[in-house]
Design a protein around this motif. Structure first.
Motif, short mmCIF file in Angstrom:
data_model
loop_
_atom_site.label_atom_id
_atom_site.label_comp_id
_atom_site.label_asym_id
_atom_site.label_seq_id
_atom_site.Cartn_x
_atom_site.Cartn_y
_atom_site.Cartn_z
N MET A 255 0.86 -1.19 0.00
CA MET A 255 0.00 0.00 0.00
C MET A 255 0.89 1.24 0.00
N ASN A 256 0.68 2.11 -0.99
CA ASN A 256 1.49 3.32 -1.10
C ASN A 256 0.59 4.50 -1.47
N PRO A 257 -0.35 4.84 -0.59
CA PRO A 257 -1.29 5.92 -0.91
C PRO A 257 -0.61 7.27 -0.88
N LYS A 258 -1.16 8.22 -1.62
CA LYS A 258 -0.71 9.60 -1.54
C LYS A 258 -1.47 10.29 -0.42
N LEU A 259 -0.94 11.41 0.07
CA LEU A 259 -1.66 12.12 1.10
C LEU A 259 -2.96 12.70 0.59
N THR A 260 -3.09 12.81 -0.73
CA THR A 260 -4.36 13.24 -1.30
C THR A 260 -5.42 12.14 -1.21
N ASP A 261 -5.01 10.93 -0.86
CA ASP A 261 -5.96 9.82 -0.74
C ASP A 261 -6.60 9.75 0.65
N LEU A 262 -6.14 10.57 1.58
CA LEU A 262 -6.67 10.54 2.93
C LEU A 262 -8.16 10.91 2.96
N SER A 263 -8.89 10.31 3.87
CA SER A 263 -10.25 10.79 4.13
C SER A 263 -10.12 12.16 4.79
N ARG A 264 -11.08 13.04 4.54
CA ARG A 264 -10.98 14.40 5.08
C ARG A 264 -11.02 14.40 6.61
N GLY B 168 17.81 4.80 5.31
CA GLY B 168 17.20 3.84 6.20
C GLY B 168 15.68 3.89 6.15
N LEU B 169 15.14 5.11 6.11
CA LEU B 169 13.68 5.24 5.98
C LEU B 169 13.21 4.78 4.61
N SER B 170 13.96 5.12 3.59
CA SER B 170 13.60 4.69 2.23
C SER B 170 13.55 3.18 2.13
N GLN B 171 14.45 2.50 2.86
CA GLN B 171 14.47 1.05 2.84
C GLN B 171 13.17 0.46 3.40
N LEU B 172 12.62 1.08 4.43
CA LEU B 172 11.34 0.63 4.97
C LEU B 172 10.23 0.75 3.94
N LYS B 173 10.31 1.80 3.12
CA LYS B 173 9.32 1.95 2.06
C LYS B 173 9.56 0.91 0.97
N SER B 174 10.82 0.68 0.61
CA SER B 174 11.13 -0.29 -0.44
C SER B 174 10.68 -1.70 -0.06
N GLU B 175 10.76 -2.02 1.22
CA GLU B 175 10.35 -3.33 1.70
C GLU B 175 8.83 -3.47 1.81
N GLY B 176 8.13 -2.37 1.63
CA GLY B 176 6.68 -2.41 1.70
C GLY B 176 6.12 -2.37 3.10
N LEU B 177 6.96 -2.07 4.09
CA LEU B 177 6.47 -2.01 5.47
C LEU B 177 5.72 -0.70 5.73
N VAL B 178 6.18 0.38 5.10
CA VAL B 178 5.57 1.69 5.26
C VAL B 178 5.33 2.29 3.88
N GLY B 179 4.13 2.79 3.66
CA GLY B 179 3.84 3.39 2.36
C GLY B 179 4.50 4.74 2.20
N ARG B 180 4.26 5.62 3.17
CA ARG B 180 4.83 6.97 3.16
C ARG B 180 5.13 7.42 4.58
N PHE B 181 5.91 8.49 4.68
CA PHE B 181 6.21 9.07 5.98
C PHE B 181 5.74 10.52 6.02
#
Length: 299
Positions: free
Chosen positions: A1-10, A121-134
């Motif tokens: 899951m890699n949603p954009k911040l524009t995908d947030l519910s209001r 290090g943070l980018s690696q967490l995204k690459s592994e799919g653990l975190v979509g965005r920060f």
């Protein structure tokens, strides 16, 4: 899951009340079930009592309907962030989080400002799919970190937005940072929708912080003159009226309050500019006179 911040519910359901053990587990489970059924995101943390246990119970009811969530994380190294990611994912029984809300300190904060190895290090967490965005959590006493981060641009593409208390009574970033955020149009997630509750209640609440009661007394006449139906609507329209504010996070354990959050954030229209300007002028003064000088975690 890699949603954009524009995908947030209001409106995002904040889970602080899910950790309140004075409320029965069944009641806490019921209210978050209502929120998720309404299709909103959730905001949570292992710091909120047993909120993650309540969420785990909800998720176990139907794992095909787990909502996207923002998880609070810390803090001084990618390794610490990774540990908290894994801890919280295991607690709720999921394999990834949509957004990790980091409050960087120490070497990680310096790396984000200067382009150091913590970014990788943070980018690696995204690459592994653990975190979509920060996104970065900001307070008055940490505004200099976000200011440097935005100015220098080293973390662009890793830090996708910023989150802080933003409502008529609280704008918890320094004036310099706020001005830069407006200028650069950075994405913002506004925390604490109603600033603790109805403004008239706050101004009379004896156990409320003095600074908050003083501010409520100044804001109340502006709110009363606005003709807006409720404080929740007034506060939601204020924060969501800024084009770069993607969502507002509010917590409640009551169905009526949840319904009001949902109603007032759906297609929320900005307040009249004259009202917004009055609030912004007060917030600029409050920041100079008080917020920029307080000790960490004192407000």
């Amino acid at each position: 899951m890699n949603p954009k911040l524009t995908d947030l519910s209001r409106y995002i359901y904040g889970t602080t009340r899910l950790g309140d053990e004075s409320i029965s587990f069944e009641e806490r489970l019921r209210i978050v079930r209502e929120a998720v059924s309404a299709g909103v995101w959730i905001h949570t943390s292992h710091q909120y009592g047993d909120a993650l246990r309540v969420l785990r119970a909800l998720f176990d009811e139907d794992r095909s309907k787990i909502p996207p969530a923002i998880f609070k994380l810390g803090n001084s190294s990618p390794e610490e962030v990774r540990g908290q990611v894994i801890l919280q994912l295991e607690a709720v029984g999921t394999s990834n989080m949509a957004i990790g809300q980091i409050f960087p300190s120490g070497q990680l904060a310096e790396d984000l400002c200067t382009g150091g190895p913590g970014i990788a290090g943070l980018s690696q967490l995204k690459s592994e799919g653990l975190v979509g965005r920060f996104e970065m959590e900001v307070w008055p006493w940490s505004s200099d970190i976000a200011l440097r981060c935005i100015k220098n641009g080293h973390a662009d593409g890793v830090i996708d937005g910023y989150t802080f208390y933003l409502n008529p009574l609280q704008r918890f970033v320094t004036n310099e940072l706020w001005d830069l955020m407006i200028e650069r149009k950075v994405a913002i997630v506004a925390m604490r929708t109603v600033g603790g509750g109805d403004v008239h209640h706050t101004r009379q609440k004896k156990d409320a912080p003095e600074y908050l009661r003083t501010r409520a007394a100044e804001i109340a006449p502006i709110y009363d003159r606005s003709g807006v139906e409720s404080w929740t609507e007034f506060a939601a329209r204020f924060s969501l009226g800024f084009p770069q504010v993607r969502a507002t996070v509010g917590s409640t354990a009551r169905s009526g309050n949840l319904a009001e959050f949902l109603r007032t954030t759906t297609d929320a229209q900005p307040l009249q500019q004259e009202i917004v300007d009055q609030i912004l002028s007060l917030q600029r003064r409050w920041s100079d006179e008080h917020d920029a000088h307080v000790a960490p975690w004192s407000m």
